[in-house]
Design an enzyme around this catalytic site. Structure first.
Site, PDB file in Angstrom:
ATOM      1  N   ARG A  17       0.832  -1.212   0.000  1.00  0.00           N
ATOM      2  CA  ARG A  17       0.000   0.000   0.000  1.00  0.00           C
ATOM      3  C   ARG A  17       0.864   1.259   0.000  1.00  0.00           C
ATOM      4  O   ARG A  17       2.053   1.219   0.319  1.00  0.00           O
ATOM      5  CB  ARG A  17      -0.878   0.039   1.271  1.00  0.00           C
ATOM      6  CG  ARG A  17      -2.095  -0.820   1.231  1.00  0.00           C
ATOM      7  CD  ARG A  17      -2.806  -0.864   2.575  1.00  0.00           C
ATOM      8  NE  ARG A  17      -2.076  -1.602   3.582  1.00  0.00           N
ATOM      9  CZ  ARG A  17      -2.477  -1.773   4.844  1.00  0.00           C
ATOM     10  NH1 ARG A  17      -3.597  -1.217   5.242  1.00  0.00           N
ATOM     11  NH2 ARG A  17      -1.754  -2.464   5.691  1.00  0.00           N
ATOM     12  N   LYS A  76       1.958   1.755   7.559  1.00  0.00           N
ATOM     13  CA  LYS A  76       2.216   0.892   8.713  1.00  0.00           C
ATOM     14  C   LYS A  76       3.160   1.524   9.714  1.00  0.00           C
ATOM     15  O   LYS A  76       3.948   2.425   9.391  1.00  0.00           O
ATOM     16  CB  LYS A  76       2.803  -0.454   8.252  1.00  0.00           C
ATOM     17  CG  LYS A  76       1.784  -1.366   7.613  1.00  0.00           C
ATOM     18  CD  LYS A  76       0.503  -1.538   8.435  1.00  0.00           C
ATOM     19  CE  LYS A  76       0.672  -2.442   9.643  1.00  0.00           C
ATOM     20  NZ  LYS A  76      -0.594  -2.601  10.400  1.00  0.00           N
ATOM     21  N   TYR A  95      -0.623   4.254  11.016  1.00  0.00           N
ATOM     22  CA  TYR A  95      -1.084   3.235  11.963  1.00  0.00           C
ATOM     23  C   TYR A  95       0.074   2.951  12.908  1.00  0.00           C
ATOM     24  O   TYR A  95       1.205   2.730  12.457  1.00  0.00           O
ATOM     25  CB  TYR A  95      -1.475   1.941  11.231  1.00  0.00           C
ATOM     26  CG  TYR A  95      -2.766   2.039  10.477  1.00  0.00           C
ATOM     27  CD1 TYR A  95      -3.966   2.251  11.146  1.00  0.00           C
ATOM     28  CD2 TYR A  95      -2.800   1.926   9.092  1.00  0.00           C
ATOM     29  CE1 TYR A  95      -5.164   2.361  10.451  1.00  0.00           C
ATOM     30  CE2 TYR A  95      -3.997   2.028   8.387  1.00  0.00           C
ATOM     31  CZ  TYR A  95      -5.172   2.245   9.083  1.00  0.00           C
ATOM     32  OH  TYR A  95      -6.360   2.353   8.400  1.00  0.00           O
ATOM     33  N   HIS A  97      -0.613   1.200  16.429  1.00  0.00           N
ATOM     34  CA  HIS A  97      -0.957   0.011  17.238  1.00  0.00           C
ATOM     35  C   HIS A  97       0.011  -0.161  18.416  1.00  0.00           C
ATOM     36  O   HIS A  97       0.560  -1.245  18.642  1.00  0.00           O
ATOM     37  CB  HIS A  97      -0.965  -1.244  16.360  1.00  0.00           C
ATOM     38  CG  HIS A  97      -1.969  -1.177  15.244  1.00  0.00           C
ATOM     39  ND1 HIS A  97      -3.324  -1.204  15.474  1.00  0.00           N
ATOM     40  CD2 HIS A  97      -1.812  -1.051  13.889  1.00  0.00           C
ATOM     41  CE1 HIS A  97      -3.963  -1.121  14.307  1.00  0.00           C
ATOM     42  NE2 HIS A  97      -3.077  -1.010  13.345  1.00  0.00           N
ATOM     43  N   GLU A 119      -5.533   4.752  13.968  1.00  0.00           N
ATOM     44  CA  GLU A 119      -6.533   3.817  14.505  1.00  0.00           C
ATOM     45  C   GLU A 119      -7.239   4.310  15.766  1.00  0.00           C
ATOM     46  O   GLU A 119      -8.253   3.730  16.150  1.00  0.00           O
ATOM     47  CB  GLU A 119      -5.904   2.437  14.774  1.00  0.00           C
ATOM     48  CG  GLU A 119      -4.956   2.334  15.965  1.00  0.00           C
ATOM     49  CD  GLU A 119      -3.539   2.753  15.645  1.00  0.00           C
ATOM     50  OE1 GLU A 119      -3.280   3.247  14.532  1.00  0.00           O
ATOM     51  OE2 GLU A 119      -2.660   2.591  16.520  1.00  0.00           O
ATOM     52  N   SER A 134     -10.402  -1.870   7.962  1.00  0.00           N
ATOM     53  CA  SER A 134     -11.134  -2.972   8.592  1.00  0.00           C
ATOM     54  C   SER A 134     -12.096  -3.586   7.580  1.00  0.00           C
ATOM     55  O   SER A 134     -12.309  -4.792   7.558  1.00  0.00           O
ATOM     56  CB  SER A 134     -11.894  -2.469   9.817  1.00  0.00           C
ATOM     57  OG  SER A 134     -10.981  -2.105  10.814  1.00  0.00           O
ATOM     58  N   SER A 216     -21.736 -11.958  23.756  1.00  0.00           N
ATOM     59  CA  SER A 216     -20.387 -12.432  24.078  1.00  0.00           C
ATOM     60  C   SER A 216     -20.249 -12.872  25.535  1.00  0.00           C
ATOM     61  O   SER A 216     -20.587 -12.128  26.453  1.00  0.00           O
ATOM     62  CB  SER A 216     -19.396 -11.300  23.795  1.00  0.00           C
ATOM     63  OG  SER A 216     -18.087 -11.742  24.037  1.00  0.00           O
ATOM     64  N   ASP A 266      -3.257  -7.155  15.254  1.00  0.00           N
ATOM     65  CA  ASP A 266      -2.500  -5.885  15.285  1.00  0.00           C
ATOM     66  C   ASP A 266      -2.611  -5.208  16.648  1.00  0.00           C
ATOM     67  O   ASP A 266      -1.796  -4.360  16.992  1.00  0.00           O
ATOM     68  CB  ASP A 266      -2.926  -4.938  14.144  1.00  0.00           C
ATOM     69  CG  ASP A 266      -4.421  -4.680  14.106  1.00  0.00           C
ATOM     70  OD1 ASP A 266      -5.150  -5.224  14.958  1.00  0.00           O
ATOM     71  OD2 ASP A 266      -4.862  -3.931  13.216  1.00  0.00           O
TER      72      ASP A 266
HETATM   73  N1  LIG Z   1      -4.846  -7.556  10.688  1.00  0.00           N
HETATM   74  C1  LIG Z   1      -5.092  -6.516   9.904  1.00  0.00           C
HETATM   75  O1  LIG Z   1      -4.465  -6.301   8.885  1.00  0.00           O
HETATM   76  C2  LIG Z   1      -6.205  -5.566  10.267  1.00  0.00           C
HETATM   77  C3  LIG Z   1      -6.688  -4.638   9.337  1.00  0.00           C
HETATM   78  C4  LIG Z   1      -7.733  -3.788   9.725  1.00  0.00           C
HETATM   79  C5  LIG Z   1      -8.241  -3.863  11.011  1.00  0.00           C
HETATM   80  N2  LIG Z   1      -7.708  -4.785  11.877  1.00  0.00           N
HETATM   81  C6  LIG Z   1      -8.168  -4.938  13.250  1.00  0.00           C
HETATM   82  O2  LIG Z   1      -9.433  -5.549  13.324  1.00  0.00           O
HETATM   83  C7  LIG Z   1      -9.947  -5.272  14.625  1.00  0.00           C
HETATM   84  C8  LIG Z   1     -11.399  -4.815  14.527  1.00  0.00           C
HETATM   85  O3  LIG Z   1     -11.458  -3.529  13.954  1.00  0.00           O
HETATM   86  P1  LIG Z   1     -12.851  -2.816  13.642  1.00  0.00           P
HETATM   87  O4  LIG Z   1     -12.551  -1.586  12.861  1.00  0.00           O
HETATM   88  O5  LIG Z   1     -13.808  -3.790  13.110  1.00  0.00           O
HETATM   89  O6  LIG Z   1     -13.291  -2.360  15.101  1.00  0.00           O
HETATM   90  P2  LIG Z   1     -14.764  -1.945  15.559  1.00  0.00           P
HETATM   91  O7  LIG Z   1     -14.573  -1.034  16.717  1.00  0.00           O
HETATM   92  O8  LIG Z   1     -15.581  -1.503  14.412  1.00  0.00           O
HETATM   93  O9  LIG Z   1     -15.387  -3.324  16.051  1.00  0.00           O
HETATM   94  C9  LIG Z   1     -14.912  -4.009  17.179  1.00  0.00           C
HETATM   95  C10 LIG Z   1     -16.057  -4.797  17.762  1.00  0.00           C
HETATM   96  O10 LIG Z   1     -15.536  -5.600  18.837  1.00  0.00           O
HETATM   97  C11 LIG Z   1     -16.569  -5.669  19.789  1.00  0.00           C
HETATM   98  N3  LIG Z   1     -16.075  -6.149  21.070  1.00  0.00           N
HETATM   99  C12 LIG Z   1     -15.358  -5.484  22.007  1.00  0.00           C
HETATM  100  N4  LIG Z   1     -15.180  -6.257  23.096  1.00  0.00           N
HETATM  101  C13 LIG Z   1     -15.799  -7.454  22.829  1.00  0.00           C
HETATM  102  C14 LIG Z   1     -15.990  -8.643  23.572  1.00  0.00           C
HETATM  103  N5  LIG Z   1     -15.518  -8.773  24.800  1.00  0.00           N
HETATM  104  N6  LIG Z   1     -16.667  -9.650  22.979  1.00  0.00           N
HETATM  105  C15 LIG Z   1     -17.173  -9.533  21.747  1.00  0.00           C
HETATM  106  N7  LIG Z   1     -17.037  -8.408  21.006  1.00  0.00           N
HETATM  107  C16 LIG Z   1     -16.365  -7.389  21.545  1.00  0.00           C
HETATM  108  C17 LIG Z   1     -17.113  -4.251  19.834  1.00  0.00           C
HETATM  109  O11 LIG Z   1     -18.391  -4.178  20.462  1.00  0.00           O
HETATM  110  C18 LIG Z   1     -17.165  -3.909  18.343  1.00  0.00           C
HETATM  111  O12 LIG Z   1     -18.416  -4.232  17.770  1.00  0.00           O
HETATM  112  C19 LIG Z   1      -9.007  -4.208  15.214  1.00  0.00           C
HETATM  113  O13 LIG Z   1      -8.068  -4.801  16.082  1.00  0.00           O
HETATM  114  C20 LIG Z   1      -8.333  -3.649  14.008  1.00  0.00           C
HETATM  115  O14 LIG Z   1      -7.104  -3.024  14.305  1.00  0.00           O
HETATM  116  C21 LIG Z   1      -6.719  -5.611  11.515  1.00  0.00           C
END
Ligand SMILES: NC(=O)c1ccc[n+]([C@@H]2O[C@H](COP(=O)([O-])OP(=O)(O)OC[C@H]3O[C@@H](n4cnc5c(N)ncnc54)[C@H](O)[C@@H]3O)[C@@H](O)[C@H]2O)c1
Length: 351
Positions: A17, A76, A95, A97, A119, A134, A216, A266
């Protein structure tokens, strides 16, 4: 006062990217900034040096020159070899993290960098600079999950006549989880969505994004995961280390060859057995379960991801460059004056 903006090429493994597409660079130039683009920075996303030059950027040969700008914008978190560019008057927008990167946090503090994280920027109850990635990562989770099931248990998400569809469990139905659920539903899997926020569950239920919802709890997650072919981890508490929701005993209860995609890696991962992997070496097996825990998932769809990210960050970048204390950017500020200033991030780091 920000005069120059630097756009270095990304260096993380498999990261193709770029933070700004040429149209976003044009906005910065029009706002009166000199933009230093490292040669080849946009290549992975299909943007040539000439495209950037055409909108008024200056192409610089080295990463060092791009990092010499007053404000550096990148995708990143800076990789260890890039920490040498940190300095007292540097403003960084990327980003970060930091909850999962204590050594990077320390390096930023020690160097006195003023670091803003995409983020943690909150606006109208959402995370507008995390959401686009996301979305891409969520869609990708369904694709890679389906792919590695072929390598593992041999289960096809949609099943076949006389054979039931695969069971997919999505933990955290935010932006990433919702897109993962939609992707899996699009391939006709049976999808259970789990969240702590009942509004999220209701919305997913009403919109038909999932076939079932669960509030949950350790018990509910344990039962759902034991029966799952594919588990997607996507739970987030903004700025904090990801809560460990899928425990090792849950993973042990899964059928051999099942797959876990932990997008929350992340932020440290919401699956107890998850550890960061890279595009070069994306998977490993624990208790017979394939784990895919790449920390920069959208890097494999660089054109779409770069355009989406650039569109989200460009207006914020222009405001930041005009005024580092713009209240709109306050929740993005993670490190300033040698301290972690974002309360949740500081908490996660024990500072
Ligand atoms: N690996 C990657 O390349 C990559 C890329 C983009 C985003 N991400 C990651 O994905 C993750 C989610 O991001 P998002 O934008 O969807 O966040 P978001 O805030 O939109 O959604 C997170 C969800 O988790 C829920 N949650 C919190 N605690 C919880 C629990 N105890 N049990 C069940 N659900 C719970 C929240 O209520 C919310 O609905 C983040 O860690 C983000 O950094 C990773």
């Amino acid at each position: 006062m920000i005069r120059t903006i630097g756009l270095p090429a990304e260096t993380k493994d498999g990261e193709r990217r770029v933070a700004l597409e040429p149209s976003a660079v044009k906005s910065c130039v029009q706002a009166g900034h000199d933009v230093l683009v490292q040669a080849g920075a946009g290549r992975g996303a299909g943007f040539g040096d000439a495209d950037y030059e055409a909108v008024g950027a200056k192409i610089v040969a080295s990463a060092q020159e791009a990092w010499s700008a007053d404000l550096v914008v990148k995708v990143k978190e800076p990789q260890r070899h890039e920490w040498a560019y940190f300095r007292r008057d540097l403003v960084l927008f990327a980003y970060l993290h930091l909850a999962a990167e204590p050594e990077l946090a320390r390096a930023l503090m020690d160097a006195g960098v003023r670091a803003y994280a995409f983020e943690t920027l909150e606006e109208r109850g959402g995370l507008p600079l995390l959401a686009p990635m996301s979305e891409v990562a969520g869609r990708t989770a369904a694709i890679v999950g389906a792919h590695y099931l072929a390598q593992g248990s041999g289960v096809l998400l949609g099943g076949s006549a006389g054979v039931p569809p695969a069971r997919v469990v999505v933990v955290g139905l935010g932006v990433a989880g919702t897109m993962a659920a939609r992707g899996a539903r699009g391939m006709d899997a049976e999808v259970t969505g789990i969240d702590i926020d009942l509004h999220r569950l209701m919305e997913a239920h009403e919109r038909g994004i999932v076939t079932a919802t669960l509030a949950s709890s350790e018990h509910a997650i344990g039962e759902a995961v034991a029966d799952a072919d594919l588990v997607v981890g996507a739970a987030l508490v903004t700025g904090a280390k990801a809560p460990k929701l899928v425990l090792e005993e849950h993973v042990r209860s899964m059928r051999p060859g099942s797959v876990i995609v932990d997008l929350a890696i992340d932020q440290g991962g919401c699956v107890e057995t998850a550890r960061p992997t890279s595009h070069s070496n994306p998977i490993y097996e624990t208790h017979g379960v394939i784990h895919y825990c790449v920390t920069n998932v959208p890097g494999q769809y660089p054109r779409t991801a770069s355009r989406a990210l650039s569109a989200a960050i460009a207006p914020k970048l222009v405001r930041l460059a005009a005024n580092l204390d713009d209240p709109l950017l306050a929740t993005a500020l993670n490190v300033a004056d040698g301290r972690v200033v974002h309360p949740t991030v500081a908490d996660a780091l024990g500072l």
